[in-house]
Design a protein around this motif. Sequence first.
Motif, mmCIF file in Angstrom:
data_model
loop_
_atom_site.group_PDB
_atom_site.id
_atom_site.type_symbol
_atom_site.label_atom_id
_atom_site.label_comp_id
_atom_site.label_asym_id
_atom_site.label_seq_id
_atom_site.Cartn_x
_atom_site.Cartn_y
_atom_site.Cartn_z
ATOM 1 N N LEU A 31 41.024 15.889 53.529
ATOM 2 C CA LEU A 31 40.904 14.557 53.500
ATOM 3 C C LEU A 31 40.268 13.710 52.194
ATOM 4 C CD1 LEU A 31 40.800 11.846 55.229
ATOM 5 C CD2 LEU A 31 38.491 12.383 56.353
ATOM 6 N N TYR A 32 39.448 14.524 51.757
ATOM 7 C CA TYR A 32 38.833 13.972 50.245
ATOM 8 C C TYR A 32 39.921 13.934 49.462
ATOM 9 C CZ TYR A 32 36.001 13.546 46.215
ATOM 10 O OH TYR A 32 35.266 13.116 45.220
ATOM 11 N N ARG A 33 40.800 14.873 49.262
ATOM 12 C CA ARG A 33 41.970 14.822 48.257
ATOM 13 C C ARG A 33 42.701 13.516 48.562
ATOM 14 N NH1 ARG A 33 43.905 19.503 49.539
ATOM 15 N NH2 ARG A 33 45.579 18.803 50.971
ATOM 16 N N ASP B 37 45.650 20.593 56.899
ATOM 17 C CA ASP B 37 47.363 20.868 57.216
ATOM 18 C C ASP B 37 48.223 20.176 56.238
ATOM 19 O OD1 ASP B 37 46.760 22.903 58.994
ATOM 20 O OD2 ASP B 37 46.751 21.412 60.402
ATOM 21 N N VAL B 38 47.671 18.813 55.757
ATOM 22 C CA VAL B 38 48.245 18.005 54.987
ATOM 23 C C VAL B 38 48.913 18.251 53.520
ATOM 24 C CG1 VAL B 38 48.416 15.500 54.070
ATOM 25 C CG2 VAL B 38 47.333 16.169 56.600
ATOM 26 N N LYS B 39 50.028 18.328 53.359
ATOM 27 C CA LYS B 39 50.280 18.617 51.654
ATOM 28 C C LYS B 39 50.091 17.473 50.770
ATOM 29 C CE LYS B 39 54.188 21.569 53.820
ATOM 30 N NZ LYS B 39 55.389 21.787 53.900
ATOM 31 N N LYS C 277 40.106 13.292 63.236
ATOM 32 C CA LYS C 277 40.083 14.721 63.234
ATOM 33 C C LYS C 277 41.472 15.219 63.363
ATOM 34 C CE LYS C 277 35.727 13.867 62.542
ATOM 35 N NZ LYS C 277 35.280 13.808 61.261
ATOM 36 N N THR C 278 42.128 14.777 64.153
ATOM 37 C CA THR C 278 43.723 15.227 64.404
ATOM 38 C C THR C 278 44.633 14.244 64.187
ATOM 39 O OG1 THR C 278 43.370 14.749 66.829
ATOM 40 C CG2 THR C 278 42.792 17.070 65.906
ATOM 41 N N VAL D 237 55.154 15.533 53.178
ATOM 42 C CA VAL D 237 53.524 15.694 53.483
ATOM 43 C C VAL D 237 53.192 16.515 54.704
ATOM 44 C CG1 VAL D 237 51.554 14.497 53.608
ATOM 45 C CG2 VAL D 237 53.429 13.598 52.126
ATOM 46 N N PHE D 238 54.017 16.047 55.822
ATOM 47 C CA PHE D 238 53.613 16.486 57.198
ATOM 48 C C PHE D 238 54.453 17.230 57.754
ATOM 49 C CE2 PHE D 238 51.883 12.124 56.603
ATOM 50 C CZ PHE D 238 50.267 12.393 56.645
ATOM 51 N N GLU D 239 54.335 18.266 58.608
ATOM 52 C CA GLU D 239 55.159 18.938 59.731
ATOM 53 C C GLU D 239 55.549 17.987 60.723
ATOM 54 O OE1 GLU D 239 56.140 23.131 61.687
ATOM 55 O OE2 GLU D 239 54.179 23.085 60.384
#
Length: 346
Positions: free
Chosen positions: A261-263, A158-160, A207-208, A147-149
């Motif tokens: 974020l919504y996803r 940037d989130v998968k 936000k980050t 999901v994350f690098e």
Amino acid sequence: MTMTRKTISFVVPSYNVEDYLARCIDSLLDLPQTDDVEIVIVDDGSHDDTAAIADSYVERFPEVVRAIHQENAGHGGACNAGIAAAQGQYLKIVDADDWVDPAAYITYIAFLRSQASAQEPVDLLISNYTYENVAKNHSHTIRYTNVFESHKRLTWDDVKNFHIDQYLLMHTLTYRTEVLRQSGLKLPEHTFYVDFIFSFQPLPWVKTLTYLNIDFYRYFIGREGQSVQKDIMIKRVDQLIRVNDVMTHAMPSKEDVSAGLYRYMLHYLASEYIVTSVFLTLSNDTERWAQKEELWQRLKEYNEDIYNDMRSQEFLTRAVTIRGKLGRGLIKASYAVTNGAVGFNS
């Protein structure tokens, strides 16, 4: 005496945990340097020696450990008290029967210290957690490398995609304290499963974020009476419904947050609806079956766009909303096949 600014506040909700509390606190003290670490033990009206153990740590480590003693308010009430009292730039909830890994702790605290002096510190740190079934001498680690690098400053876009049974739990999260407070988070008292709310409601203020691929949190399971056992979750399904409703009202509209974020929040909300629907079905009670139908109808009436998006995004949400005997049969069969592993661990 000048007090060192606290980088991290560990809030430790504690209720009748005399057999576990020392292990938890000792793990949080297991650093070469702890002057910028704060441990807030919240004794939530315990009837055993929890309060005395907490006070003994305050006496031994007065610059690091603080104790709050309050009338019983449940896990949510204990978390609320700790969040209100925390002085650290970051905050993490560590339940009193859990602990943290010493090697991962070094990497974890080094990252937070780097953020403490950063001009724009990240709002959220994510790390891995490990289920520790001590009775069976078995452990299983949940990671997010798909999901994350790792070790990167990210935004939600940037989130998968998360797997269907994968989401962020309280054990994975370290919030910037100001983010929690800005979100207005107030967990329900005397309610189980509030960790779902803690892991969901503040996210629009994040936000980050950064993911560290470290196995930091050790989650103790297998204790008698633990709230995630199947029969107990069926018994407490009314509290799952209550949590469901709080999360529904905290769900942002698609226009108010980033697409990423919504996803993710839609995925997480769907997981909570699936969990609640499953245990309403497994109760084998016709009144509970009717409550499952009402649960989804309330969502549809509250926000039909979210209802439709949820059903179009998640296959399991379509399955659990099938009415009648066929729908109940599918839910029971799925639960039996997965042995409760798909989306039911909290």
